[in-house]
Enzyme design. Structure first.
Site, mmCIF file in Angstrom:
data_model
loop_
_atom_site.group_PDB
_atom_site.id
_atom_site.type_symbol
_atom_site.label_atom_id
_atom_site.label_comp_id
_atom_site.label_asym_id
_atom_site.label_seq_id
_atom_site.Cartn_x
_atom_site.Cartn_y
_atom_site.Cartn_z
ATOM 1 N N GLU A 12 38.446 19.627 10.614
ATOM 2 C CA GLU A 12 37.668 18.692 9.603
ATOM 3 C C GLU A 12 38.170 18.194 8.285
ATOM 4 O OE1 GLU A 12 33.900 20.718 8.933
ATOM 5 O OE2 GLU A 12 33.324 20.622 10.693
ATOM 6 N N LYS B 175 22.173 17.576 12.744
ATOM 7 C CA LYS B 175 23.292 17.087 13.846
ATOM 8 C C LYS B 175 22.382 16.548 14.917
ATOM 9 C CE LYS B 175 26.604 20.765 12.380
ATOM 10 N NZ LYS B 175 27.068 22.131 12.886
ATOM 11 N N ARG C 248 30.047 16.831 13.341
ATOM 12 C CA ARG C 248 30.814 18.154 13.988
ATOM 13 C C ARG C 248 32.095 18.304 14.049
ATOM 14 N NH1 ARG C 248 26.134 20.459 17.162
ATOM 15 N NH2 ARG C 248 27.520 22.238 16.883
ATOM 16 N N LYS D 242 27.405 15.684 5.012
ATOM 17 C CA LYS D 242 28.547 16.790 5.299
ATOM 18 C C LYS D 242 29.761 16.122 6.393
ATOM 19 C CE LYS D 242 28.651 21.131 7.333
ATOM 20 N NZ LYS D 242 28.528 22.409 7.440
#
Length: 433
Positions: free
Chosen positions: A209, A343, A372, A394
């Site tokens: 990420e 999500k 994700r 996020k």
């Protein structure tokens, strides 16, 4: 003008080098929507199924040709002539056609890619940005806000090849007045963190990420080096920048022994003991949000954790709730957690995602829109966050284009909307208003 005339699926590559499903939905007036399904690494056991081929001779078994057969065959046929503006009907047709509880026949990756592509095509047909169309689908036309980012600048757990057990250590630039300023603050802390890690002899390679993935001595040290980086960037911890964590505790939970095992620092906890450990961290550091602080099945433990911390900070359910209204309702009814991570590939359609956000908000829970670990350049979650006025997002760190694509889309949206989309910062976080 908004009737579906063609649906196409193709296999593309995600940010981990694995295949994923991309779909195109074509409408009568020449309008086209295109979207790709993301993919998780630490996944909840109750998530909708991501269909993979299992053929080891192609992409080590991770191909998505079976999912594409569904997109290009039965899904395409069933959607021909349908009105793309009626998102709920389009999604329901695919759900009914699949006929399984967890979308295992066609794959959530197939259904979601088409669902999102359809929304984009409908927005184009209506001559409006995607976030505006989403706000209309959400029953809140013209109601927008810019989300406070949770930026994952140290990666551990399943997102990195290191000895840090807790999966994500994040910063929230709460002192910012705008989303654009929040992104700048995050970037400055990120670059200063690289300097801090280098000065201590730590590796500055990044994880899935885009955050750094050093071999630290303990999970607490991750918070300590971030605190140093915040100060080095010229910001005050707790005022300008707050902290958040995603424990992804299911990944280090031993179900047989009912223990939480932090192997990186050689410590083992009971369920309540781990919640007490987290409480100690919140006393030492300005942590305002903790996600998946226990195993997804440890509902009794979550009741204790919510009782212990739920009046002080945001307790986010990810693997716990998997964007599923049935499971979220159980959490709400039992006073478990006070926030849900959203999500859309966990549930597999835009309509069901919007239902989960609405249920959370109606119950006084916050909703955090999330990427994700396996992503593409598709930035739909940016529009979802603004169009539902979710308040928090996020989407990784300040590196890797698959992460930065979402921040850049948010910057563009903020520029377009101006005062119509306020940035409320810390007020968006549960218990911090």
């Amino acid at each position: 003008m908004s009737k579906i005339v063609k649906v196409i699926g193709r296999e593309i590559i995600d940010s981990r080098g694995n295949p994923t499903v991309e779909a195109e939905v074509h409408l009568e007036g020449g309008f086209v929507g295109m979207a790709a399904a993301p993919s998780g690494a630490s996944t909840g056991s109750r998530e909708a199924l991501e269909l993979r081929d299992g053929d080891k001779s192609r992409f080590l078994g991770k191909g998505v040709l079976k999912a594409l057969e569904a997109v290009n065959g039965p899904i395409a046929q069933a959607l021909l002539g349908k009105d793309a503006k009626d998102q709920a009907t389009v999604d329901q047709i695919m759900i009914d056609l699949d006929g399984t509880e967890n979308k295992s026949k066609f794959g959530a990756n197939a259904i979601l890619a088409v669902s999102l592509a359809n929304a984009k095509a409908a927005a184009a047909a209506k001559g409006m940005p995607l976030y505006a169309h989403i706000a209309e689908l959400n029953g809140t036309p013209g109601v927008y806000s810019m989300p406070l980012p949770m930026m994952n600048i140290i990666n551990g757990g399943e997102h990195a090849d290191n000895n840090v057990d807790i999966q994500e250590f994040m910063i929230q630039p709460v002192g910012a007045k705008t989303l654009k300023e929040a992104v700048r603050m995050g970037a400055e802390v990120f670059h200063n963190l690289a300097k801090v890690l280098k000065s201590k002899g730590y590796n500055t390679a990044v994880g899935d990420e885009g955050g750094f993935a050093p071999n630290l001595k303990s999970n607490a040290e991750a918070l300590e080096v971030i605190a140093e980086a915040v100060a080095a960037a010229g910001y005050k911890l707790g005022t300008d920048v707050t902290l958040a964590m995603d424990c992804a505790a299911s990944e280090f939970y031993d179900a047989e022994k009912k223990e939480y095992n932090l192997k990186g620092e050689g410590r083992v906890f009971t369920s309540n003991g781990f919640s007490d450990f987290l409480e100690e961290l919140t006393a030492k550091f300005p942590i305002v949000s903790i996600e998946d602080g226990l195993d997804e099945s440890d509902w009794e433990g979550f009741a204790y954790q919510t009782q212990k911390l739920g009046k002080k900070i945001q307790i986010v359910g990810d693997d716990l709730f998997v964007t599923n209204t049935k499971i979220l309702k159980r959490g709400i009814d039992n006073g478990i957690a006070n926030s849900i991570l959203i999500k859309f590939n966990q549930i597999g359609s835009l309509t069901e995602t919007l239902a989960a956000i609405k249920m959370a908000k109606d119950a006084g829970y916050t909703a955090v829109i999330s990427h994700r670990s396996g992503e593409t350049e598709d930035a739909t979650i940016a529009d979802l966050a603004v169009g539902t006025a979710a308040g928090q997002i996020k989407t990784g760190s300040m590196s890797r284009s698959d992460r930065v694509a979402k921040y850049n889309q948010l910057i563009r949206i903020e520029e377009a909307l101006g005062a119509k989309a306020p940035f409320r910062g810390l007020k968006e976080v549960k218990n911090q208003a």
